[in-house]
Scaffold this motif. Structure first.
Motif, PDB file in Angstrom:
ATOM      1  N   LEU A 370      93.087  90.782  58.153  1.00 53.10           N
ATOM      2  CA  LEU A 370      94.144  90.546  56.858  1.00 53.10           C
ATOM      3  C   LEU A 370      95.382  89.931  57.440  1.00 53.10           C
ATOM      4  CD1 LEU A 370      93.994  93.976  54.986  1.00 53.10           C
ATOM      5  CD2 LEU A 370      93.392  91.983  54.199  1.00 53.10           C
ATOM      6  N   PRO A 371      96.070  89.910  58.655  1.00 54.77           N
ATOM      7  CA  PRO A 371      97.061  89.377  58.886  1.00 54.77           C
ATOM      8  C   PRO A 371      96.905  87.756  59.239  1.00 54.77           C
ATOM      9  CG  PRO A 371      97.089  91.516  60.207  1.00 54.77           C
ATOM     10  CD  PRO A 371      95.467  91.182  59.591  1.00 54.77           C
ATOM     11  N   PHE A 372      95.412  87.728  59.556  1.00 53.60           N
ATOM     12  CA  PHE A 372      95.431  86.255  60.160  1.00 53.60           C
ATOM     13  C   PHE A 372      94.585  85.388  59.114  1.00 53.60           C
ATOM     14  CE2 PHE A 372      94.527  89.284  63.558  1.00 53.60           C
ATOM     15  CZ  PHE A 372      95.547  88.653  64.504  1.00 53.60           C
ATOM     16  N   TYR A 373      94.330  85.923  57.845  1.00 61.34           N
ATOM     17  CA  TYR A 373      93.907  84.880  56.669  1.00 61.34           C
ATOM     18  C   TYR A 373      95.116  84.322  55.978  1.00 61.34           C
ATOM     19  CZ  TYR A 373      89.825  87.949  56.806  1.00 61.34           C
ATOM     20  OH  TYR A 373      88.727  88.719  57.200  1.00 61.34           O
ATOM     21  N   SER A 374      94.925  83.160  56.066  1.00 60.51           N
ATOM     22  CA  SER A 374      96.296  82.070  55.607  1.00 60.51           C
ATOM     23  C   SER A 374      96.469  82.122  54.271  1.00 60.51           C
ATOM     24  CB  SER A 374      96.132  80.874  56.083  1.00 60.51           C
ATOM     25  OG  SER A 374      94.964  80.111  55.446  1.00 60.51           O
ATOM     26  N   ILE A 375      95.369  82.528  53.611  1.00 52.00           N
ATOM     27  CA  ILE A 375      95.452  82.603  51.875  1.00 52.00           C
ATOM     28  C   ILE A 375      94.401  83.553  51.573  1.00 52.00           C
ATOM     29  CG2 ILE A 375      93.767  80.921  51.513  1.00 52.00           C
ATOM     30  CD1 ILE A 375      95.264  79.635  49.334  1.00 52.00           C
ATOM     31  N   ASN A 376      94.726  84.244  50.168  1.00 50.56           N
ATOM     32  CA  ASN A 376      94.150  85.426  49.711  1.00 50.56           C
ATOM     33  C   ASN A 376      93.491  86.230  50.616  1.00 50.56           C
ATOM     34  OD1 ASN A 376      94.374  83.600  47.267  1.00 50.56           O
ATOM     35  ND2 ASN A 376      92.569  82.596  47.534  1.00 50.56           N
ATOM     36  N   PRO A 377      94.215  86.793  51.370  1.00 54.56           N
ATOM     37  CA  PRO A 377      93.858  87.884  52.208  1.00 54.56           C
ATOM     38  C   PRO A 377      93.064  89.038  51.665  1.00 54.56           C
ATOM     39  CG  PRO A 377      96.203  88.353  51.882  1.00 54.56           C
ATOM     40  CD  PRO A 377      95.807  86.884  51.312  1.00 54.56           C
ATOM     41  N   GLY A 378      93.248  89.601  50.258  1.00 54.55           N
ATOM     42  CA  GLY A 378      92.454  90.689  49.919  1.00 54.55           C
ATOM     43  C   GLY A 378      91.023  90.216  49.614  1.00 54.55           C
ATOM     44  N   GLN A 379      91.083  88.845  49.025  1.00 62.09           N
ATOM     45  CA  GLN A 379      89.553  88.434  48.728  1.00 62.09           C
ATOM     46  C   GLN A 379      88.732  87.982  50.052  1.00 62.09           C
ATOM     47  OE1 GLN A 379      91.709  86.150  45.950  1.00 62.09           O
ATOM     48  NE2 GLN A 379      89.978  86.436  44.276  1.00 62.09           N
ATOM     49  N   HIS A 380      89.459  87.758  51.065  1.00 67.29           N
ATOM     50  CA  HIS A 380      88.644  87.755  52.371  1.00 67.29           C
ATOM     51  C   HIS A 380      88.506  89.060  52.917  1.00 67.29           C
ATOM     52  CE1 HIS A 380      90.280  83.313  52.078  1.00 67.29           C
ATOM     53  NE2 HIS A 380      89.326  83.083  52.665  1.00 67.29           N
ATOM     54  N   LEU A 381      89.095  90.119  52.696  1.00 70.72           N
ATOM     55  CA  LEU A 381      88.709  91.406  52.949  1.00 70.72           C
ATOM     56  C   LEU A 381      87.443  91.559  52.133  1.00 70.72           C
ATOM     57  CD1 LEU A 381      89.047  94.161  54.297  1.00 70.72           C
ATOM     58  CD2 LEU A 381      90.448  94.653  52.196  1.00 70.72           C
ATOM     59  N   VAL A 382      87.330  91.383  51.001  1.00 73.86           N
ATOM     60  CA  VAL A 382      86.034  91.784  50.256  1.00 73.86           C
ATOM     61  C   VAL A 382      84.772  90.936  50.818  1.00 73.86           C
ATOM     62  CG1 VAL A 382      85.028  91.539  47.974  1.00 73.86           C
ATOM     63  CG2 VAL A 382      87.410  92.114  48.297  1.00 73.86           C
ATOM     64  N   LEU A 383      85.135  89.623  51.157  1.00 74.90           N
ATOM     65  CA  LEU A 383      84.257  88.729  51.683  1.00 74.90           C
ATOM     66  C   LEU A 383      83.481  89.309  53.043  1.00 74.90           C
ATOM     67  CD1 LEU A 383      82.272  86.228  52.153  1.00 74.90           C
ATOM     68  CD2 LEU A 383      84.125  85.095  53.442  1.00 74.90           C
ATOM     69  N   SER A 384      84.457  90.101  53.945  1.00 75.33           N
ATOM     70  CA  SER A 384      83.983  90.434  55.122  1.00 75.33           C
ATOM     71  C   SER A 384      83.055  91.759  54.968  1.00 75.33           C
ATOM     72  CB  SER A 384      85.227  90.950  56.005  1.00 75.33           C
ATOM     73  OG  SER A 384      86.006  91.806  55.538  1.00 75.33           O
ATOM     74  N   ALA A 385      83.517  92.460  53.747  1.00 82.37           N
ATOM     75  CA  ALA A 385      82.706  93.719  53.478  1.00 82.37           C
ATOM     76  C   ALA A 385      81.310  93.192  52.832  1.00 82.37           C
ATOM     77  CB  ALA A 385      83.456  94.661  52.596  1.00 82.37           C
ATOM     78  N   ALA A 386      81.275  92.105  52.246  1.00 77.24           N
ATOM     79  CA  ALA A 386      80.185  91.640  51.522  1.00 77.24           C
ATOM     80  C   ALA A 386      78.908  91.515  52.403  1.00 77.24           C
ATOM     81  CB  ALA A 386      80.422  90.262  50.815  1.00 77.24           C
ATOM     82  N   VAL A 387      79.207  91.322  53.717  1.00 72.51           N
ATOM     83  CA  VAL A 387      78.170  91.405  54.692  1.00 72.51           C
ATOM     84  C   VAL A 387      77.395  92.714  54.778  1.00 72.51           C
ATOM     85  CG1 VAL A 387      77.279  91.037  56.972  1.00 72.51           C
ATOM     86  CG2 VAL A 387      79.155  89.418  56.025  1.00 72.51           C
ATOM     87  N   PRO A 388      78.077  93.869  55.002  1.00 69.70           N
ATOM     88  CA  PRO A 388      77.484  95.230  54.832  1.00 69.70           C
ATOM     89  C   PRO A 388      77.007  95.725  53.563  1.00 69.70           C
ATOM     90  CG  PRO A 388      79.786  95.131  55.422  1.00 69.70           C
ATOM     91  CD  PRO A 388      79.514  93.920  55.496  1.00 69.70           C
ATOM     92  N   PHE A 389      77.590  95.058  52.448  1.00 72.06           N
ATOM     93  CA  PHE A 389      77.057  95.461  51.295  1.00 72.06           C
ATOM     94  C   PHE A 389      75.726  94.762  51.088  1.00 72.06           C
ATOM     95  CE2 PHE A 389      81.676  95.536  49.294  1.00 72.06           C
ATOM     96  CZ  PHE A 389      81.545  96.877  49.394  1.00 72.06           C
ATOM     97  N   PHE A 390      75.548  93.391  51.560  1.00 67.28           N
ATOM     98  CA  PHE A 390      74.087  92.935  51.424  1.00 67.28           C
ATOM     99  C   PHE A 390      73.064  93.695  52.151  1.00 67.28           C
ATOM    100  CE2 PHE A 390      76.211  89.010  49.545  1.00 67.28           C
ATOM    101  CZ  PHE A 390      75.411  88.866  48.378  1.00 67.28           C
ATOM    102  N   TYR A 391      73.420  94.037  53.331  1.00 63.91           N
ATOM    103  CA  TYR A 391      72.750  94.796  54.236  1.00 63.91           C
ATOM    104  C   TYR A 391      72.386  96.023  53.612  1.00 63.91           C
ATOM    105  CZ  TYR A 391      71.543  98.205  57.714  1.00 63.91           C
ATOM    106  OH  TYR A 391      71.111  99.463  58.328  1.00 63.91           O
ATOM    107  N   LEU A 392      73.199  96.888  52.925  1.00 61.77           N
ATOM    108  CA  LEU A 392      73.100  97.906  52.250  1.00 61.77           C
ATOM    109  C   LEU A 392      72.152  97.936  51.058  1.00 61.77           C
ATOM    110  CD1 LEU A 392      76.632  99.735  52.621  1.00 61.77           C
ATOM    111  CD2 LEU A 392      74.481 100.444  53.995  1.00 61.77           C
ATOM    112  N   MET A 393      72.115  96.845  50.375  1.00 62.08           N
ATOM    113  CA  MET A 393      71.325  96.561  49.287  1.00 62.08           C
ATOM    114  C   MET A 393      69.768  96.549  49.812  1.00 62.08           C
ATOM    115  SD  MET A 393      71.358  93.316  46.668  1.00 62.08           S
ATOM    116  CE  MET A 393      72.976  93.532  45.659  1.00 62.08           C
ATOM    117  N   GLY A 394      69.545  95.637  50.955  1.00 58.40           N
ATOM    118  CA  GLY A 394      68.175  95.470  51.406  1.00 58.40           C
ATOM    119  C   GLY A 394      67.921  96.829  52.063  1.00 58.40           C
ATOM    120  N   SER A 395      68.695  97.466  52.743  1.00 57.08           N
ATOM    121  CA  SER A 395      67.993  98.619  53.093  1.00 57.08           C
ATOM    122  C   SER A 395      67.930  99.846  52.005  1.00 57.08           C
ATOM    123  CB  SER A 395      69.387  99.679  54.061  1.00 57.08           C
ATOM    124  OG  SER A 395      69.753  98.840  55.127  1.00 57.08           O
ATOM    125  N   ALA A 396      68.490  99.732  50.999  1.00 51.97           N
ATOM    126  CA  ALA A 396      68.245 100.750  49.974  1.00 51.97           C
ATOM    127  C   ALA A 396      66.778 100.299  49.309  1.00 51.97           C
ATOM    128  CB  ALA A 396      69.268 100.445  48.642  1.00 51.97           C
TER     129      ALA A 396
END
Length: 598
Positions: A370-396
């Motif tokens: 979060l401190p290192f994103y130069s713009i839209n830090p909240g949405q870059h946080l969501v992007l980082s979590a999207a990777v485990p989200f896709f993994y969990l979708m495949g796992s499910a």
């Protein structure tokens, strides 16, 4: 009739979801005026050709003589409806126009009535999704109902579905029809499986009917049935089933072909060819300021970047990221953190007591960027979590669904992807990117909702140290979706349509009401007119001035009225009432150039 306790509870929850969906779809439904596509719906459904090629007796004399609402509303024939459909919508959607005509006969021509037709089909899709999931997933009743309820909730709050409910076009109807056709298709295959009795012929008749009506509601529903065909190639082995499916398709296509032979569809391919040439010319010469939005040549990079938001917005947890994520550095940080978090999930999610550093480190890994994103830090946080989200979708999909449901999961993936991939294929074929838009591939959403629901159930089953941080990220994304809804309801977001922003209430309806209030015998109504251009044979009317402003006011005037009206070719903007006794000029409405005309 009695229900098990969990079924009663789930029924109450489904009713609550329907109420939520109803509120979201009804809120500010008619607050803003119709935009161009909706004006086409209004006029075409009444058998009125935009710019009046089937009203030459009314408008060819409009600059030198008078016309009245009674002349404007003279009875229309089937030929009028066909011509209106050809010139107004390239011969597309006759089934939709027929139904919306009947609807408006019963409930009037108001903006609310026109759009409420879309609301109905959007709402009907939700209980159909519930039936779809509980019927086709081979699971215990309670988890199947839970999966269905999550799916329905996602459909209720999907911004794209809400926006399409606010638009008087055919999209919500086609989403419903194609989902219903898919439901029947799966019932057919289930009945044709080994050990089952022969499938009732009526199911094939219903399926054939739904295919035909869907195609006559929008030609691009073809992509859904391409998905059906691909699934059949993979999993149908019985020759008798293939024969009956083929016969159903032939009957459906034969029925649709009647429209292409005798109705407005005979001009569809001619119109599509002209449009393709026009859009390609704009892509090569004027890709930005062309009146149609951004149109780019169909190179691989252009198609990729244009399709990225379409794919991203299919998933609620990645909605908006394609445009909010900016900069290779920001993207790399989010991706690396997401991969690290996913690695920890893979390594430790099944352990009852992982190392303490995992419990505290997992949320830290997601948030450390979060401190290192130069713009839209909240949405870059969501992007980082999207990777485990896709993994969990495949796992499910791999772990939590019975092996008997694996073909169904393959089918859901096919239906999620084929409509958009078809748009990409057509983009390369036509040479431009104009058709790569969410509403042309929106048939995918119901199937995507089911896959996301599986992911949500997977997250709920995780240990708290994994589940809670991911739930917080979903909460952050919910905030961004709430902000998106705020922009949609305030008409400051055109993400899912080509409508102009900051619209006012319908100026043509307002003008009609004011004319009825002020008009007296001997008065004259003067309409403005812009110069019009004829781009192709479909546009050719032979009239240099536009009459659409007059058409859009007259459609709201009483059909037996005898108000004297003329077109003023020297006035570009103002609708004026001239009082017959005094010559006083009263401005009914100032359209201010293109401000109210899009």
């Amino acid at each position: 009739m009695s229900f098990a306790p969990h079924r009663r509870t789930h029924l109450f929850i489904l009713v609550g979801i329907m109420l939520l969906a109803f509120v979201l779809r009804m809120y500010r439904l008619d607050a803003y005026g119709l935009w161009f596509d909706e004006k086409s719906t209004l006029l075409v459904s009444q058998g009125i050709v935009l710019e009046g090629s089937n009203q030459k007796d009314v408008f060819d004399k409009a600059t030198t003589g008078y016309f009245t609402p009674r002349e404007f509303w003279k009875p229309k024939t089937i030929d009028d409806f066909i011509e209106a459909n050809i010139r107004g919508d390239i011969g597309n959607s006759p089934a939709y126009y027929g139904l919306i005509w009947l609807w408006m006969k019963l409930f009037g021509l108001s903006d609310f009535s026109l759009r409420f037709f879309s609301v109905i089909f959007s709402l009907l899709t939700i209980p159909l999704l519930y039936q779809f999931v509980t019927r086709h997933f081979r699971m215990e009743p309670e988890p199947a109902s839970r999966l269905a309820l999550i799916t329905c909730f996602l459909a209720a709050i999907e911004p794209f579905f809400v926006v399409q409910s606010h638009i008087a076009r055919n999209y919500t109807m086609t989403f419903y029809l194609t989902l219903l056709a898919t439901h029947v298709f799966l019932l057919l295959l289930e009945k044709e499986s080994p050990g089952q009795r022969r499938t009732p012929t009526r199911l094939y008749v219903i399926y054939s009917f739904l295919v035909a009506v869907s195609l006559l509601s929008h030609y691009l529903t073809l992509t859904v049935f391409l998905g059906h065909g691909l699934y059949a190639l993979l999993y149908v082995r019985k020759g008798w089933t293939w024969a009956r499916l083929a016969l159903s398709a032939v009957i459906a296509v034969g029925f649709v072909s009647l429209w292409f032979i005798y109705g407005g569809g005979k001009y569809t391919f001619f119109s599509l060819n002209n449009q393709a040439k026009q859009y390609l010319s704009l892509a090569l010469t004027n890709p930005v300021n062309n009146g149609f939005g951004l149109i780019l040549p169909a190179t691989v990079p252009n198609v990729f970047w244009r399709s990225l938001p379409v794919f991203s917005d299919l998933l609620l947890f990645t909605n908006g990221l394609a445009t909010a994520v900016v900069g290779y550095r920001n993207f790399a940080i989010a991706l690396v953190l997401g991969l690290v978090a996913t690695g920890w999930l893979i390594r430790f999610r099944n352990q009852r007591q992982p190392p303490i550093w995992v419990k505290f480190g997992f949320p830290l890994v997601l948030a450390v960027g979060l401190p290192f994103y130069s713009i839209n830090p909240g949405q870059h946080l969501v992007l980082s979590a999207a990777v485990p989200f896709f993994y969990l979708m495949g796992s499910a999909m791999r772990e939590d669904v019975d092996r008997r449901n694996r073909p169904l999961l393959v089918f859901l993936v096919i239906m999620s992807l084929v409509p958009t991939f078809f748009l990409l294929f057509m983009a390369f074929r036509s040479g431009h990117t104009y058709g790569i838009t969410q509403r042309y591939s929106g048939f995918s959403f119901p199937y995507v909702f089911i896959l996301i629901a599986l992911m949500v159930m997977k997250i709920a089953s995780l240990r708290p140290w994994f589940r809670n941080p991911l739930a917080v990220v979903l909460g952050v994304q919910a905030v961004f979706l709430t902000m998106l809804f705020q922009r949609i309801f305030n008409d400051t977001e055109s993400k899912y349509s080509a409508a102009p922003l900051n619209r006012q209430p319908n100026p043509f309806w307002t003008s009609a009401r004011k004319i009825q209030e002020l008009y007296a015998p001997g008065d004259t109504v003067l309409y403005p007119s812009l110069r019009r251009h004829e781009y192709s044979e479909i546009d050719r009317i032979g009239r240099s001035f536009s009459v659409i402003d007059a058409q859009l006011v007259n459609v709201y005037l009483p059909n037996e009225a005898t108000y004297y009206q003329r077109i003023d070719p020297n006035e570009p903007d103002k609708i004026v009432l001239i009082k017959g006794k005094t010559g006083q000029k009263i401005t009914i409405f100032d359209l201010e150039g293109m401000k109210y005309r899009y």
